[in-house]
Design a protein around this motif. Structure first.
Motif, PDB file in Angstrom:
ATOM      1  N   GLY A   5       0.822  -1.206   0.000  1.00  0.00           N
ATOM      2  CA  GLY A   5       0.000   0.000   0.000  1.00  0.00           C
ATOM      3  C   GLY A   5       0.853   1.252   0.000  1.00  0.00           C
ATOM      4  N   LEU A   6       0.498   2.217  -0.834  1.00  0.00           N
ATOM      5  CA  LEU A   6       1.176   3.515  -0.889  1.00  0.00           C
ATOM      6  C   LEU A   6       0.113   4.599  -0.728  1.00  0.00           C
ATOM      7  CD1 LEU A   6       3.551   2.855  -3.918  1.00  0.00           C
ATOM      8  CD2 LEU A   6       4.283   3.257  -1.566  1.00  0.00           C
ATOM      9  N   TYR A   7       0.334   5.502   0.231  1.00  0.00           N
ATOM     10  CA  TYR A   7      -0.647   6.533   0.537  1.00  0.00           C
ATOM     11  C   TYR A   7       0.054   7.889   0.408  1.00  0.00           C
ATOM     12  CZ  TYR A   7      -2.349   2.234   2.616  1.00  0.00           C
ATOM     13  OH  TYR A   7      -2.700   0.925   2.828  1.00  0.00           O
ATOM     14  N   ALA A   8      -0.180   8.561  -0.701  1.00  0.00           N
ATOM     15  CA  ALA A   8       0.533   9.795  -1.025  1.00  0.00           C
ATOM     16  C   ALA A   8      -0.339  11.006  -0.695  1.00  0.00           C
ATOM     17  CB  ALA A   8       0.914   9.804  -2.501  1.00  0.00           C
ATOM     18  N   VAL A   9       0.046  11.734   0.343  1.00  0.00           N
ATOM     19  CA  VAL A   9      -0.701  12.920   0.756  1.00  0.00           C
ATOM     20  C   VAL A   9       0.017  14.154   0.226  1.00  0.00           C
ATOM     21  CG1 VAL A   9      -1.667  14.224   2.677  1.00  0.00           C
ATOM     22  CG2 VAL A   9      -1.489  11.730   2.839  1.00  0.00           C
ATOM     23  N   ARG A  10      -0.660  14.893  -0.664  1.00  0.00           N
ATOM     24  CA  ARG A  10      -0.080  16.103  -1.265  1.00  0.00           C
ATOM     25  C   ARG A  10      -0.842  17.354  -0.866  1.00  0.00           C
ATOM     26  NH1 ARG A  10       1.089  16.876  -6.896  1.00  0.00           N
ATOM     27  NH2 ARG A  10       2.959  17.877  -6.040  1.00  0.00           N
ATOM     28  N   ASN A  11      -2.039  17.190  -0.355  1.00  0.00           N
ATOM     29  CA  ASN A  11      -2.838  18.342   0.056  1.00  0.00           C
ATOM     30  C   ASN A  11      -2.051  19.162   1.077  1.00  0.00           C
ATOM     31  OD1 ASN A  11      -4.693  20.161   1.080  1.00  0.00           O
ATOM     32  ND2 ASN A  11      -6.336  18.676   1.313  1.00  0.00           N
ATOM     33  N   PRO A  12      -1.631  20.384   0.729  1.00  0.00           N
ATOM     34  CA  PRO A  12      -0.786  21.165   1.652  1.00  0.00           C
ATOM     35  C   PRO A  12      -1.462  21.480   2.975  1.00  0.00           C
ATOM     36  CG  PRO A  12      -1.528  22.510  -0.207  1.00  0.00           C
ATOM     37  CD  PRO A  12      -1.890  21.099  -0.532  1.00  0.00           C
ATOM     38  N   GLN A  13      -2.787  21.469   3.002  1.00  0.00           N
ATOM     39  CA  GLN A  13      -3.514  21.739   4.240  1.00  0.00           C
ATOM     40  C   GLN A  13      -3.372  20.601   5.243  1.00  0.00           C
ATOM     41  OE1 GLN A  13      -7.528  22.568   2.966  1.00  0.00           O
ATOM     42  NE2 GLN A  13      -7.001  24.580   2.149  1.00  0.00           N
ATOM     43  N   LYS A  14      -2.858  19.462   4.779  1.00  0.00           N
ATOM     44  CA  LYS A  14      -2.714  18.301   5.652  1.00  0.00           C
ATOM     45  C   LYS A  14      -1.263  18.021   6.055  1.00  0.00           C
ATOM     46  CE  LYS A  14      -6.791  15.641   4.237  1.00  0.00           C
ATOM     47  NZ  LYS A  14      -7.266  14.312   3.795  1.00  0.00           N
ATOM     48  N   LEU A  15      -0.353  18.892   5.723  1.00  0.00           N
ATOM     49  CA  LEU A  15       1.075  18.595   5.931  1.00  0.00           C
ATOM     50  C   LEU A  15       1.720  19.356   7.085  1.00  0.00           C
ATOM     51  CD1 LEU A  15       2.290  18.408   2.212  1.00  0.00           C
ATOM     52  CD2 LEU A  15       1.417  16.565   3.682  1.00  0.00           C
ATOM     53  N   SER A  16       0.941  20.139   7.808  1.00  0.00           N
ATOM     54  CA  SER A  16       1.537  20.985   8.851  1.00  0.00           C
ATOM     55  C   SER A  16       2.117  20.177  10.008  1.00  0.00           C
ATOM     56  CB  SER A  16       0.502  21.976   9.384  1.00  0.00           C
ATOM     57  OG  SER A  16      -0.580  21.305   9.992  1.00  0.00           O
ATOM     58  N   HIS A  17       1.595  18.977  10.264  1.00  0.00           N
ATOM     59  CA  HIS A  17       2.093  18.176  11.380  1.00  0.00           C
ATOM     60  C   HIS A  17       3.283  17.294  10.979  1.00  0.00           C
ATOM     61  CE1 HIS A  17      -1.398  19.560  13.565  1.00  0.00           C
ATOM     62  NE2 HIS A  17      -0.933  18.981  14.648  1.00  0.00           N
ATOM     63  N   MET A  18       3.861  17.589   9.806  1.00  0.00           N
ATOM     64  CA  MET A  18       5.090  16.910   9.406  1.00  0.00           C
ATOM     65  C   MET A  18       6.305  17.787   9.665  1.00  0.00           C
ATOM     66  SD  MET A  18       4.347  13.864   8.462  1.00  0.00           S
ATOM     67  CE  MET A  18       5.945  13.420   7.780  1.00  0.00           C
ATOM     68  N   VAL A  19       6.094  18.930  10.286  1.00  0.00           N
ATOM     69  CA  VAL A  19       7.193  19.850  10.575  1.00  0.00           C
ATOM     70  C   VAL A  19       7.946  19.427  11.826  1.00  0.00           C
ATOM     71  CG1 VAL A  19       7.788  22.243  11.130  1.00  0.00           C
ATOM     72  CG2 VAL A  19       5.991  21.758   9.456  1.00  0.00           C
ATOM     73  N   ARG A  20       7.209  18.922  12.826  1.00  0.00           N
ATOM     74  CA  ARG A  20       7.839  18.465  14.066  1.00  0.00           C
ATOM     75  C   ARG A  20       7.141  17.192  14.531  1.00  0.00           C
ATOM     76  NH1 ARG A  20       4.694  22.814  15.565  1.00  0.00           N
ATOM     77  NH2 ARG A  20       6.456  24.237  15.392  1.00  0.00           N
ATOM     78  N   GLU A  21       7.823  16.445  15.377  1.00  0.00           N
ATOM     79  CA  GLU A  21       7.257  15.192  15.870  1.00  0.00           C
ATOM     80  C   GLU A  21       6.018  15.436  16.725  1.00  0.00           C
ATOM     81  OE1 GLU A  21      10.256  13.080  17.976  1.00  0.00           O
ATOM     82  OE2 GLU A  21      11.324  12.438  16.187  1.00  0.00           O
ATOM     83  N   THR A  22       5.030  14.589  16.529  1.00  0.00           N
ATOM     84  CA  THR A  22       3.827  14.615  17.357  1.00  0.00           C
ATOM     85  C   THR A  22       3.937  13.491  18.387  1.00  0.00           C
ATOM     86  OG1 THR A  22       2.437  15.502  15.590  1.00  0.00           O
ATOM     87  CG2 THR A  22       1.322  14.332  17.374  1.00  0.00           C
ATOM     88  N   VAL A  23       3.744  13.818  19.648  1.00  0.00           N
ATOM     89  CA  VAL A  23       3.810  12.834  20.720  1.00  0.00           C
ATOM     90  C   VAL A  23       2.426  12.215  20.898  1.00  0.00           C
ATOM     91  CG1 VAL A  23       4.350  12.429  23.137  1.00  0.00           C
ATOM     92  CG2 VAL A  23       5.627  14.150  21.850  1.00  0.00           C
ATOM     93  N   LEU A  24       2.355  10.912  20.756  1.00  0.00           N
ATOM     94  CA  LEU A  24       1.098  10.178  20.951  1.00  0.00           C
ATOM     95  C   LEU A  24       1.225   9.317  22.189  1.00  0.00           C
ATOM     96  CD1 LEU A  24       0.430   9.020  17.270  1.00  0.00           C
ATOM     97  CD2 LEU A  24      -0.471  11.054  18.429  1.00  0.00           C
ATOM     98  N   ARG A  25       0.118   9.155  22.900  1.00  0.00           N
ATOM     99  CA  ARG A  25       0.135   8.375  24.142  1.00  0.00           C
ATOM    100  C   ARG A  25      -1.134   7.551  24.289  1.00  0.00           C
ATOM    101  NH1 ARG A  25       4.699   9.140  24.131  1.00  0.00           N
ATOM    102  NH2 ARG A  25       6.039  10.248  25.588  1.00  0.00           N
ATOM    103  N   ARG A  26      -0.990   6.419  24.992  1.00  0.00           N
ATOM    104  CA  ARG A  26      -2.176   5.611  25.355  1.00  0.00           C
ATOM    105  C   ARG A  26      -2.384   5.704  26.855  1.00  0.00           C
ATOM    106  NH1 ARG A  26      -2.620  -0.244  23.606  1.00  0.00           N
ATOM    107  NH2 ARG A  26      -0.404  -0.454  24.080  1.00  0.00           N
TER     108      ARG A  26
END
Length: 326
Positions: free
Chosen positions: A305-326
């Motif tokens: 599977g290849l998922y190519a996201v080009r929509n610039p409105q969806k790329l802002s969270h690729m600038v820095r790491e997002t911390v996820l927690r459970r």
């Protein structure tokens, strides 16, 4: 910076998108300028709440909005009557996310081309939590998109965060018995569609390196060697950037599309490995500017599977790491 709430006293809490805090004033009624219990609880569970909202919505921007709404409601709660503050915060977040999820459903109906979840640049510790990494992977997020809103909320809370049925019932406004039935139905639905994925990260990274080299060099045979026969490519340009409007299926079609896309690029392309949604992926820059995030799914050492996201409105969270927690 995101402002999460403002109390009647004129005090404000300001939080960075990465969970860091720039604290200004007091949200608990203390007059000494310190941080009160409401703020401390919210900050302590912020990454968890973001993860809940993101897994329900598939949108980091909407998850941030849900956190702001959660804070506004939490700031007005009488904490003396709250027995379990973490559970209470999760309940508020779930309710707000459910409301937002129904709005998103209407938005997606008019979306141009395929809709893909907003990609996240995740920290290495997410990948170490196998269950969390699986739940936020692009492939799994797309499976959860096929669930009805309440089913998705119940599945996320139960299967990912191990929340008790009674607490889930409070969050979604159903009886515990109904929640059990919904959980069973959602679990069966996901199990029938769940991506198997590749358990070996070493093998996955080796395959990713081979795929990246083949893309960079335009090596058609190299691409065919690493793509599964039934590989699927999805593109999300949101009507802003050019992207495939329908899924492209099959190794030969996908390989030729990738090869041709490189040749037509209007500038210098660079591909860099990155942790995308808890899985190894690639980030493509065009003349030094972020252009595409490519999430990759592997099975048995091959790209399925290849998922190519080009929509610039969806790329802002690729600038820095997002911390996820459970």
């Amino acid at each position: 910076m995101t402002v999460f709430g403002e109390r009647d006293e004129g005090t404000t809490v300001t939080l960075g998108d990465d969970g860091g805090d720039g604290r200004r004033g007091d949200t608990s009624g203390r007059g000494d300028g310190g941080v009160g219990p409401a703020t401390e609880d919210f900050l302590a569970h912020r990454n968890l709440l973001f993860t809940v909202a993101y897994e329900m919505l598939g949108s980091a921007a909407d998850a941030e909005d849900v956190l702001q709404e959660t804070w506004l409601r939490w700031a007005g709660v009488d904490l003396a009557g709250v027995r379990d503050r973490r559970a209470y915060l999760v309940r508020i977040t779930t309710r707000q996310a459910l409301t937002r999820l129904r709005t998103l459903g209407r938005r997606k109906e008019s979306y141009v081309g395929s809709w893909l979840p907003e990609p996240l640049l995740t920290s290495p510790d997410v990948a170490e939590d196998v269950e969390l990494a699986d739940s936020v992977s692009m492939a799994m997020m797309l499976v959860m998109e096929t669930l009805a809103p309440t089913e998705r909320a119940v599945f996320v809370l139960r299967e990912v965060f191990d929340v008790g049925y009674d607490e889930i019932a409070e969050a979604v406004g159903k009886s515990p018995a109904a929640v059990r039935q919904i959980a069973h139905r959602a679990r069966a639905h996901v199990a029938a569609r769940r991506p198997r994925g590749d358990a070996s990260r070493d093998r996955t990274r080796h395959a990713l390196d081979a795929f990246r080299r083949a893309v960079e060099t335009g090596d058609l045979q190299g691409l065919l060697d690493v793509l599964a026969p039934d590989v699927v490519l999805l593109g999300d340009g949101g009507g802003i950037k050019q992207a495939v409007l329908r899924p492209v299926v099959g190794a030969d079609r996908v390989a030729r599309l990738l090869q041709g896309g490189l040749r037509k690029a209007p500038g210098a392309l660079t591909l860099r490995p990155a942790e995308v949604n808890g899985r190894p992926g690639l980030v493509l820059h065009l003349d030094g500017e972020l252009d595409t995030v490519l999430a990759v799914r592997f099975d048995d050492g091959l790209v399925t599977g290849l998922y190519a996201v080009r929509n610039p409105q969806k790329l802002s969270h690729m600038v820095r790491e997002t911390v996820l927690r459970r």
